[in-house]
Design an enzyme around this catalytic site. Structure first.
Site, mmCIF file in Angstrom:
data_model
loop_
_atom_site.group_PDB
_atom_site.id
_atom_site.type_symbol
_atom_site.label_atom_id
_atom_site.label_comp_id
_atom_site.label_asym_id
_atom_site.label_seq_id
_atom_site.Cartn_x
_atom_site.Cartn_y
_atom_site.Cartn_z
ATOM 1 N N ASP A 31 0.826 -1.200 0.000
ATOM 2 C CA ASP A 31 0.000 0.000 0.000
ATOM 3 C C ASP A 31 0.860 1.251 0.000
ATOM 4 O OD1 ASP A 31 -1.219 -1.111 3.187
ATOM 5 O OD2 ASP A 31 0.717 -0.310 2.645
ATOM 6 N N LYS A 53 -4.524 1.817 -4.343
ATOM 7 C CA LYS A 53 -5.071 2.365 -5.587
ATOM 8 C C LYS A 53 -5.882 1.317 -6.319
ATOM 9 C CE LYS A 53 -1.618 5.551 -7.021
ATOM 10 N NZ LYS A 53 -0.334 5.289 -7.589
ATOM 11 N N MET A 167 0.283 9.557 12.747
ATOM 12 C CA MET A 167 -1.030 9.887 12.186
ATOM 13 C C MET A 167 -1.660 11.070 12.918
ATOM 14 S SD MET A 167 -2.641 6.173 11.308
ATOM 15 C CE MET A 167 -2.279 5.370 12.852
HETATM 16 C C1 LIG Z 1 -0.894 3.570 9.405
HETATM 17 S S1 LIG Z 1 0.518 4.162 10.247
HETATM 18 C C2 LIG Z 1 1.608 2.848 9.879
HETATM 19 C C3 LIG Z 1 2.847 2.851 10.711
HETATM 20 C C4 LIG Z 1 3.839 1.786 10.296
HETATM 21 N N1 LIG Z 1 3.335 0.454 10.503
HETATM 22 C C5 LIG Z 1 5.180 1.959 11.014
HETATM 23 O O1 LIG Z 1 5.554 1.117 11.826
HETATM 24 O O2 LIG Z 1 5.857 2.926 10.705
HETATM 25 C C6 LIG Z 1 1.032 5.441 9.192
HETATM 26 C C7 LIG Z 1 1.724 6.585 9.915
HETATM 27 O O3 LIG Z 1 3.090 6.289 10.117
HETATM 28 C C8 LIG Z 1 3.844 7.466 10.027
HETATM 29 N N2 LIG Z 1 4.818 7.313 8.939
HETATM 30 C C9 LIG Z 1 5.050 6.213 8.219
HETATM 31 N N3 LIG Z 1 6.079 6.396 7.362
HETATM 32 C C10 LIG Z 1 6.501 7.660 7.545
HETATM 33 C C11 LIG Z 1 7.538 8.447 6.975
HETATM 34 N N4 LIG Z 1 8.357 7.963 6.045
HETATM 35 N N5 LIG Z 1 7.694 9.723 7.406
HETATM 36 C C12 LIG Z 1 6.895 10.230 8.360
HETATM 37 N N6 LIG Z 1 5.902 9.523 8.938
HETATM 38 C C13 LIG Z 1 5.713 8.252 8.550
HETATM 39 C C14 LIG Z 1 2.880 8.602 9.784
HETATM 40 O O4 LIG Z 1 2.519 9.139 11.039
HETATM 41 C C15 LIG Z 1 1.736 7.880 9.137
HETATM 42 O O5 LIG Z 1 0.536 8.591 9.272
#
Ligand SMILES: C[S@@+](CC[C@H](N)C(=O)[O-])C[C@H]1O[C@@H](n2cnc3c(N)ncnc32)[C@H](O)[C@@H]1O
Length: 372
Positions: A31, A53, A167
């Site tokens: 995703d 998508k 998030m």
């Molecule tokens: C649905 S959560 C999934 C988290 C994921 N499983 C992890 O361990 O990073 C998605 C959130 O992770 C954070 N996130 C993930 N990748 C990121 C990145 N490269 N830069 C900043 N925030 C990130 C943001 O807060 C985003 O809204």
């Protein structure tokens, strides 16, 4: 089915095991939080399914993702479900692996570097600091669609030295106010990192009292990580001339336009030299189905000008039930050693390879042979 953590974004931050699984998977279900560069590790013939998508541009509903994983695994495919960061951190990873497990599909989970830790670290912000920060809270104000709203445990968070918020999106102001109301100083250092470890990374700093406005004024967007605590008040390492990475191509972006079937090697070499590679194939090789005449001996030469020529002929021979007798007494020319090696792999040795690996040199060499 392997549930694999992709790491925080940069393709180099997946685990060695995660990469090995990606390289052999028949099907990869991913995703939007997964860096596109990671997909270049997959086999050219792997089925890549973007569940974010879908045709109507909506995320595939969760139960349909489960059905997809189970269906492909039951069809005997090696399925990798690739999820951003660590698969068990706010990613519905448990639901997916549980559904497969209950359906009798053998599963394994492969941890990844969560953005909660990897993004601040990649941006030079330690979450713990000797003598200043030894406790860290990880929270999100976003409970997920269909679930009852829940106030964040601000009092507990205010007790901790560092808060990490995933998030947070539009609710950063609300989170900051909640923390201040629970007793955290408005002057506590705070930072927000957007697209951490990726080429679009941006970072802003402020205090708990100002950070939401700074993010708004600077126009930062999701995905973002908010860090509140002493680490966010340390000097920004990226304001000196930023270290761009290692190798002679560090800091360079290179677009590779070759067809994906031929780009793996060059991409991995460029990465080894430190480049950030954007895989953007502009050519796709397709094989036409044109019937070959039966085996014949009235040809002097059969000339192969590329690997694809060899591949196309082999496919066609198979399709028509023909074999090596098709070549009859013709002599075989190959444009270069790679094409010759491809022929050799199907039991045909090239009689001629020109000194210079170009079509013009090939024609000259054949003409010279004709005269001799
Ligand atoms: C649905 S959560 C999934 C988290 C994921 N499983 C992890 O361990 O990073 C998605 C959130 O992770 C954070 N996130 C993930 N990748 C990121 C990145 N490269 N830069 C900043 N925030 C990130 C943001 O807060 C985003 O809204």
């Amino acid at each position: 089915m392997w549930l694999v953590g992709a790491g925080p974004g940069d393709a180099g931050l997946i685990t060695v095991r995660g990469r090995a699984l990606l390289e052999r998977a028949d099907v990869v279900v991913y995703d939007r939080l997964v860096g596109a560069e990671l997909l270049t590790f997959t086999r050219p013939d792997a089925e890549l399914i973007d569940v974010f998508k879908t045709p109507g541009q909506h995320t595939l509903p969760q139960d349909q993702i489960h059905d997809l994983l189970i269906e492909r695994a039951r069809a005997g495919k090696e399925v990798v479900r690739l999820k951003g960061g660590d698969p068990f951190v706010y990613g519905r990873g448990w639901e997916e692996i549980e559904a497969c497990y209950l359906a009798g599909v053998p599963c394994e989970v492969v941890p990844g570097v969560s953005s909660a830790i990897g993004v601040p670290t990649g941006a030079g912000i330690p979450l713990t600091l000797r003598g200043q920060a030894s406790t860290v809270s990880l929270v999100t104000p976003s409970v997920g669609k269909g679930l009852p709203a829940r106030e964040l445990p601000y009092a507990a968070m205010a007790e901790m030295d560092t808060a990490v918020v995933l998030m947070g999106g539009a609710r950063l102001g609300e989170v900051a106010k909640g923390l201040i109301a629970a007793g955290r100083e408005g002057a506590t250092p705070a930072a927000v990192i957007q697209e951490g470890t990726l080429p679009g990374e941006r970072q802003v700093r402020g205090t708990l009292a100002t950070i939401a406005d700074v993010v708004h004024d600077e126009g930062l967007r999701a995905p973002m990580v908010l860090v509140v605590g002493p680490g966010a008040g340390l000097p920004r390492l990226d304001v000196n001339a930023p270290a761009a990475g290692f190798g002679p191509l560090a800091g360079r972006h290179v677009v590779v336009t070759r067809p994906s079937s031929a780009s793996r090697q060059v991409i991995s070499k460029l990465r080894g030299l430190g480049a950030h590679v954007i895989d953007s194939p502009l050519i796709r090789i397709e094989y036409l189905e044109a019937d070959l005449p039966g085996p014949r001996s009235d040809h002097d030469w059969m000339v192969f000008t590329s690997l694809h020529g060899v591949e196309g002929l082999v496919r066609q021979l198979e399709r028509q039930g023909l074999d090596a007798r098709f070549f009859g007494t013709a002599r075989i020319a190959a444009v270069g050693p790679k094409t010759a090696a491809c022929l050799e792999a199907v039991g045909v040795r090239a009689d001629l390879i020109p000194g210079e690996y170009r079509a013009r040199a090939l024609v000259k060499a054949i003409a010279a042979e004709g005269k001799s």
